[in-house]
Design an enzyme around this catalytic site. Sequence first.
Site, PDB file in Angstrom:
ATOM      1  N   LYS A 110       0.393  -0.847  -0.073  1.00 19.64           N
ATOM      2  CA  LYS A 110       0.051  -0.249  -0.025  1.00 19.64           C
ATOM      3  C   LYS A 110       0.842   1.051  -0.240  1.00 19.64           C
ATOM      4  O   LYS A 110       2.055   1.225   0.792  1.00 19.64           O
ATOM      5  CB  LYS A 110      -0.616  -0.227   1.317  1.00 19.64           C
ATOM      6  CG  LYS A 110      -1.794   1.219   1.301  1.00 19.64           C
ATOM      7  CD  LYS A 110      -2.725   0.596   2.427  1.00 19.64           C
ATOM      8  CE  LYS A 110      -4.184   1.554   2.778  1.00 19.64           C
ATOM      9  NZ  LYS A 110      -4.351   1.696   3.944  1.00 19.64           N
ATOM     10  N   SER A 190      -9.468   1.106   3.402  1.00 20.49           N
ATOM     11  CA  SER A 190      -8.817   2.149   2.329  1.00 20.49           C
ATOM     12  C   SER A 190      -7.496   1.528   2.125  1.00 20.49           C
ATOM     13  O   SER A 190      -6.947   2.206   0.795  1.00 20.49           O
ATOM     14  CB  SER A 190      -7.838   3.427   3.269  1.00 20.49           C
ATOM     15  OG  SER A 190      -7.110   2.827   4.412  1.00 20.49           O
ATOM     16  N   SER A 214     -10.243  -0.900   7.263  1.00 21.30           N
ATOM     17  CA  SER A 214      -9.489  -0.804   6.019  1.00 21.30           C
ATOM     18  C   SER A 214      -8.807  -2.128   5.668  1.00 21.30           C
ATOM     19  O   SER A 214      -8.138  -2.352   4.616  1.00 21.30           O
ATOM     20  CB  SER A 214      -8.459  -0.284   6.290  1.00 21.30           C
ATOM     21  OG  SER A 214      -9.018   1.377   5.827  1.00 21.30           O
TER      22      SER A 214
END
Length: 517
Positions: A110, A190, A214
């Site tokens: 990420k 996310s 997330s």
Amino acid sequence: MDSTLACSFFQFFTLVVTFSFTLPTSSATEFSVKEATVQDLQLAFQTKQLTSRQLVEFYLNQINIQNPVLKGVLEVNPDALAEADKADQERREKTPSSLSRLHGIPILVKDNIATKDKLNTTAGSFALLGSVVPRDAGVVTKLREAGAIILGKATLSEWSHFRTFGAPNGWSARGGLGKNPYTLGEPCGSSSGSAISVAANLVTLSLGTETDGSILCPSNMNSVVGIKPTVGLTSRAGVVPVSPRQDTVGPICRTVSDAAYVLETIAAIDTFNNATIEASKYIPKGGYAQFLKKNGLRGKRLGVVRHYYNFGNDTFMHETFKLHLNTLRQRGAVLVDNLKIDNIDEIISGQSEQIALKFEFKLSVNAYLKDLVASPVKSLADVIAFNKKHPKLEKMEYGQDVMVQAEKTNGIGKAEKQALLNMTRWSENGFEKLMKINKLDAVVTPFWSFSHILAIGGYPGVSVPAGYEKGVPFGICFGGLKGSEPKLIEIAYSFEQATLIRKSPPLRRKLEVTSFK
Ligand SMILES: *[C@@H]1O[C@H](CO)[C@@H](O)[C@H](O)[C@H]1NC(C)=O
Ligand SMILES: *[C@@H]1O[C@H](CO)[C@@H](O)[C@H](O)[C@H]1NC(C)=O
Ligand SMILES: *[C@@H]1O[C@H](CO)[C@@H](O)[C@H](O)[C@H]1NC(C)=O
Ligand SMILES: *[C@@H]1O[C@H](CO)[C@@H](O)[C@H](O)[C@H]1NC(C)=O
């Protein structure tokens, strides 16, 4: 998206037509990379049916074909092929048993996880473009030591959704709007790009981060496996933060075993994040792979908490989860049904998490920015000013309300202290009490519906694919007390092997989007 990838679509058009997900190999059998697990890939390496270079080339092709639509990948590592060649050479020179399971395997991290290489680390924001990180994030150091190939950065909800709630899930200024490969709609966030990319076979493995939902939510929505580890089990050093009390880095992969291999690689003490010292007592000797047991459900006590967790109000979900609960029972689990968390009303209605995350975000983002070697922004106030100055670039119509509210906080005052105490009390008198009184190994819930309870207490959770409703994926989640990853992996693996529900999404390429509109 890196512009070189975006415009090379036509160049790859012929490949789109002829590409069939299989690599021609010198041997008589053809090895299929699509949906291949770490174990499959290691076997293919050993039997010389595949090299890391071929594997990386496969994924780069897939990224070229699918990423213009899916937007799961933010940047590709220009050194990925060189890293693959190095892995191939090491494999020729060393004995297989001296190499780690992740050796030569590509992984995407990420974009809030720092890499000290040619890749940028920006949390999806132009405000951090050009920032220079002091070192690899602790988890990236561990991946590199294991010989994994950092394929690139995954897209995310910008600033892990801590700029504004006005932006759609999976959107960032740098990465655009990520798409669920099954529906071309909502991927959840996310850690959206991490889930999208493993689901669509753009990479073997990925890392996401979770503050509240997330990892578990995008894993659910994109039909992949996510492990949200106990807070502190994996290092947060070098991760653009939200809250040191709730943030955790974990794997998002296609199978429970792949996720367990990643977890055992990254769970370690890191002196740049001292919370890992305390949590290291939870790391089992011999790693997590030993808990991949087909009969892992036998004798496990699983709590079913229906109250407030919409355990199937519509008929389909109700029937599906009834089926899954039956499977759990048939595999030897003891279900303790109709449980209720004592103080659930207080937890659901309380504002404590919002209050705490606001001041924690300001303090921890300022500390992260201060630690950078160079950066266009040095504080949260600078980020807010940057966004105001670049309204088009940062799509300011989405706003930055969360950041502005966080900036107004001033450390730990009376309200903040009470909020922290409330969450500790809620967890002790709520989830912990429920687990202990009923002698539970885990709770089982549909979707990511329990993620808030796990978030405020720093507890671990594992999400596993559980089905498709009219083509839309959904998952099942197992959550437990701190350090219960071994049990959760046994349960999740046993459920996964009993059901084998995951199906790969259709190949997504640009033409179909044009015709889609
Ligand atoms: C990092 O950002 C710079 C500035 O936009 C860009 O030139 C570079 O290509 C980016 N790095 C990668 C690996 O995409
Ligand atoms: C971690 O703890 C050690 C001593 O236990 C201390 O020397 C070090 O500064 C701490 N590191 C951080 C990043 O807080
Ligand atoms: C459906 O939801 C409502 C309100 O949330 C609740 O009162 C009711 O009991 C639920 N029904 C089922 C079958 O779960
Ligand atoms: C914290 O708990 C107290 C006592 O239950 C409650 O009155 C208060 O509203 C809670 N605070 C927050 C911010 O949730």
